[in-house]
Write a protein that holds these residues in place. Structure first.
Motif, PDB file in Angstrom:
ATOM      1  N   CYS A 166       8.690  -7.502   2.616  1.00  0.00           N
ATOM      2  CA  CYS A 166       9.387  -7.018   2.880  1.00  0.00           C
ATOM      3  C   CYS A 166       9.787  -6.086   1.422  1.00  0.00           C
ATOM      4  CB  CYS A 166      10.837  -7.365   2.778  1.00  0.00           C
ATOM      5  SG  CYS A 166      12.472  -6.753   2.486  1.00  0.00           S
ATOM      6  N   PHE A 167       9.508  -4.412   2.042  1.00  0.00           N
ATOM      7  CA  PHE A 167       9.631  -3.530   1.577  1.00  0.00           C
ATOM      8  C   PHE A 167      10.008  -3.425   0.217  1.00  0.00           C
ATOM      9  CE2 PHE A 167      13.658  -1.099   3.457  1.00  0.00           C
ATOM     10  CZ  PHE A 167      13.578  -0.408   2.489  1.00  0.00           C
ATOM     11  N   SER A 168      11.686  -3.778   0.593  1.00  0.00           N
ATOM     12  CA  SER A 168      13.178  -3.937  -0.752  1.00  0.00           C
ATOM     13  C   SER A 168      12.488  -5.337  -1.211  1.00  0.00           C
ATOM     14  CB  SER A 168      14.165  -3.683  -0.057  1.00  0.00           C
ATOM     15  OG  SER A 168      15.552  -3.916  -0.885  1.00  0.00           O
ATOM     16  N   CYS A 169      12.605  -6.668  -1.125  1.00  0.00           N
ATOM     17  CA  CYS A 169      12.508  -7.683  -1.788  1.00  0.00           C
ATOM     18  C   CYS A 169      11.759  -7.467  -2.553  1.00  0.00           C
ATOM     19  CB  CYS A 169      13.766  -8.218  -0.975  1.00  0.00           C
ATOM     20  SG  CYS A 169      12.777  -9.717   0.012  1.00  0.00           S
ATOM     21  N   GLY A 170      10.394  -7.495  -1.093  1.00  0.00           N
ATOM     22  CA  GLY A 170       8.625  -8.016  -1.672  1.00  0.00           C
ATOM     23  C   GLY A 170       8.365  -9.516  -0.952  1.00  0.00           C
ATOM     24  N   GLY A 171       9.651  -9.892  -0.487  1.00  0.00           N
ATOM     25  CA  GLY A 171       9.308 -11.191  -0.041  1.00  0.00           C
ATOM     26  C   GLY A 171       8.294 -11.378   1.388  1.00  0.00           C
ATOM     27  N   CYS A 172       6.961 -12.342   0.928  1.00  0.00           N
ATOM     28  CA  CYS A 172       6.538 -12.458   2.089  1.00  0.00           C
ATOM     29  C   CYS A 172       6.421 -13.573   3.135  1.00  0.00           C
ATOM     30  CB  CYS A 172       5.398 -12.358   1.517  1.00  0.00           C
ATOM     31  SG  CYS A 172       4.873 -11.105   0.867  1.00  0.00           S
ATOM     32  N   ARG A 203       1.278  -1.139   0.236  1.00  0.00           N
ATOM     33  CA  ARG A 203       0.097  -0.092  -0.008  1.00  0.00           C
ATOM     34  C   ARG A 203       0.512   1.300   0.068  1.00  0.00           C
ATOM     35  NH1 ARG A 203      -2.940  -1.627   5.772  1.00  0.00           N
ATOM     36  NH2 ARG A 203      -0.359  -2.200   5.068  1.00  0.00           N
ATOM     37  N   GLY A 204       0.505   2.028  -1.046  1.00  0.00           N
ATOM     38  CA  GLY A 204       1.803   3.431  -0.954  1.00  0.00           C
ATOM     39  C   GLY A 204       2.726   2.888  -1.995  1.00  0.00           C
ATOM     40  N   GLY A 205       3.248   1.858  -2.016  1.00  0.00           N
ATOM     41  CA  GLY A 205       4.422   1.521  -2.906  1.00  0.00           C
ATOM     42  C   GLY A 205       5.793   2.050  -2.129  1.00  0.00           C
ATOM     43  N   LYS A 206       6.294   0.834  -2.654  1.00  0.00           N
ATOM     44  CA  LYS A 206       7.906   1.193  -1.885  1.00  0.00           C
ATOM     45  C   LYS A 206       8.802   2.283  -1.510  1.00  0.00           C
ATOM     46  CE  LYS A 206      12.836  -1.169  -3.334  1.00  0.00           C
ATOM     47  NZ  LYS A 206      13.595  -1.778  -3.957  1.00  0.00           N
TER      48      LYS A 206
END
Length: 486
Positions: free
Chosen positions: A196-202, A149-152
């Protein structure tokens, strides 16, 4: 009914009184009175036991483990009880629901655990299918990526990430939002899934005691995070015992090494990134007096000076039990010095040299063992050392002795040349194995053995003190398409 707070103390009846008069007549005793006495005893036990939501037991697999000491001669199986939300309390034969705190001391022949649970606590939120954080036996940690939400860019700052945890579920409070946000995670708003906001891992299904940073590095090892993450995490962890890092980006961070030097309780360090500034780490290595495990993967030690200082620093790690040495020409040039330093490590149980040994340095290991070093060594991993010649191996086998506790010897190789093994080398290997009384595993992949060679190896196995347990792992593996000639 209480779920998150204190459970009520109402009396519950687990006994089916309908059949007790008939049982009384059959046995000649007052079964009804006996049942009431038993229920009163159970009630008094329930009053004393801790109530409320138990976040430690929201994992079905963890609940199942509590039944290891449970009396298995019962009408309910541990699998049924764990699936129904129960774990073994250790008080009599009592089981308790992690969510509603229902405590049962008996099992029923006529009803399953779920049925009894539903009859006695119909309002249990776990049974009603509400989100109480239950982690099923086959639930996985890694989740599908979400769209932040709101982007990286919105979550570059740690405080912004922390704000996303405003509605962090009650059952996951054992994992701190502040530590999660420090490790780069943002709350997605779904159950306890973070991203993770950086790598996108959930990741989700967090359990109390999980280390967000270690889980981040474990599941997404190729991510690049701002270098401030581990520094801040270490500063907030004065009792840090394990430091595990795969990311290439951090290892160039000198400030990381500076703050790491303050961690006097570190017991395990693992670096496996490709970029590695060795000198800052080598400088602080003697600080880790409590270190038991050191794994440096495939780091490159760029020059002889750094490699020599690393070798000298190893001797100060007197509590070290496991050592995995990195590859690289820098380490290769000081391999003999490293072996001599390792001889001072009297607690060493596991020693692994990959890609770094040659004939002289592998002989240094044999000489050190024969002269009384490595007395506690259980695993010696010499795989993938291409610079050891067949003659070097033969001399090593002839000299290696006095390793009373060695259980595993790995001499696997991967060579495009010198493929045929000479009979004298196999004979020397057989004699070496016979001098290792505790050996149970011999790994020797890519040693091209013929029928006569195998007879020698098998004969040694039959005569060995561990003949029933000794296993030889052998397979010919070549890195090219072989050309068969006469």
């Amino acid at each position: 009914m209480a779920t998150h707070g204190e459970a009520s103390e109402e009396r519950i009846s687990e006994i089916d009184y309908e059949f007790l008069p008939e049982l009384s007549a059959l046995l000649g005793v007052d079964a009804v009175q006996f049942a009431k006495s038993l229920e009163e005893e159970d009630h008094q036990e329930r009053v004393k036991m801790k109530k409320g939501f138990n976040s430690h037991m929201r994992s079905e697999a963890k609940r199942l483990k509590t039944f290891v000491t449970y009396d298995t001669f019962r009408s309910w199986t541990p699998q049924e009880m764990a699936a129904a939300g129960f774990y073994f309390t250790g008080v009599k034969l009592g089981v308790q629901c992690f969510c509603c705190s229902l405590i049962l001391f008996g099992t029923s022949l006529r009803k399953t655990p779920v049925e009894n649970h539903r009859r006695l606590r119909p309002g249990c939120e776990f049974l009603l299918g509400k989100d109480v954080g239950n982690i099923g036996k086959y639930d996985i940690r890694v989740k599908s990526p979400e769209k932040l939400r709101g982007g990286k860019a919105r979550y570059q700052e740690e405080e912004a990430r922390l704000e996303s945890f405003e509605n962090w579920p009650f059952y996951a409070h054992g994992t701190s939002p502040r530590v999660l946000s420090a490790a780069g995670f943002v709350f997605t708003g779904k159950r306890d899934t973070v991203q993770c906001f950086s790598c996108g891992g959930c990741l989700g299904n967090w359990e109390e005691g999980d280390d967000p940073w270690k889980e981040h590095a474990k599941w997404f090892p190729n991510s690049e995070y701002p270098s401030s993450f581990p520094v801040k995490l270490i500063q907030n962890s004065p009792n840090l015992q394990v430091f595990y890092l795969k990311c290439d980006f951090f290892l160039n961070c000198e400030s990381l090494m500076t703050v790491l030097a303050s961690c006097k309780k570190l017991r395990e360090i693992e670096f496996s990134g490709r970029c590695f500034e060795a000198m800052p780490f080598v400088t602080i290595l003697p600080n880790f007096v409590a270190l038991k495990i050191l794994k440096l993967g495939s780091q490159q030690f760029p020059d002889k000076e750094t490699s020599e200082k690393f070798a000298q620093a190893l001797g100060s790690l007197r509590n070290l039990e496991e050592l995995l040495l990195p590859s690289g020409d820098g380490i290769h040039h000081v391999a003999k010095l490293i072996v001599r330093q390792c001889l001072q490590l009297r607690c060493l149980r596991v020693l692994a040299f990959h890609y770094t040994l040659d004939d002289d340095s592998v002989m240094e290991i044999a000489k050190g063992a024969t002269s009384g070093g490595f007395q506690k060594l259980e695993t010696l991993d010499l795989s993938m050392n291409h610079k050891i010649t067949e003659e070097g191996y033969r001399h090593f086998f002839q000299a290696l002795d006095n390793l009373p506790n060695l259980q595993m010897l790995n001499i696997s190789r991967h060579l495009p040349e010198s493929i045929q093994v000479q009979a004298t080398t196999v004979k020397a290997l057989g004699q070496c194995v016979s001098r290792l009384p505790s050996l149970t595993i011999l790994q020797m992949f890519s040693w091209l053995l013929d029928e006569e060679d195998m007879k020698v190896i098998n004969a040694v196995k039959e005569r060995h003190p561990q003949s029933r347990r000794l296993t030889v792992f052998w397979k010919w593996i070549v890195p090219f398409s072989p050309v068969i000639q006469k």
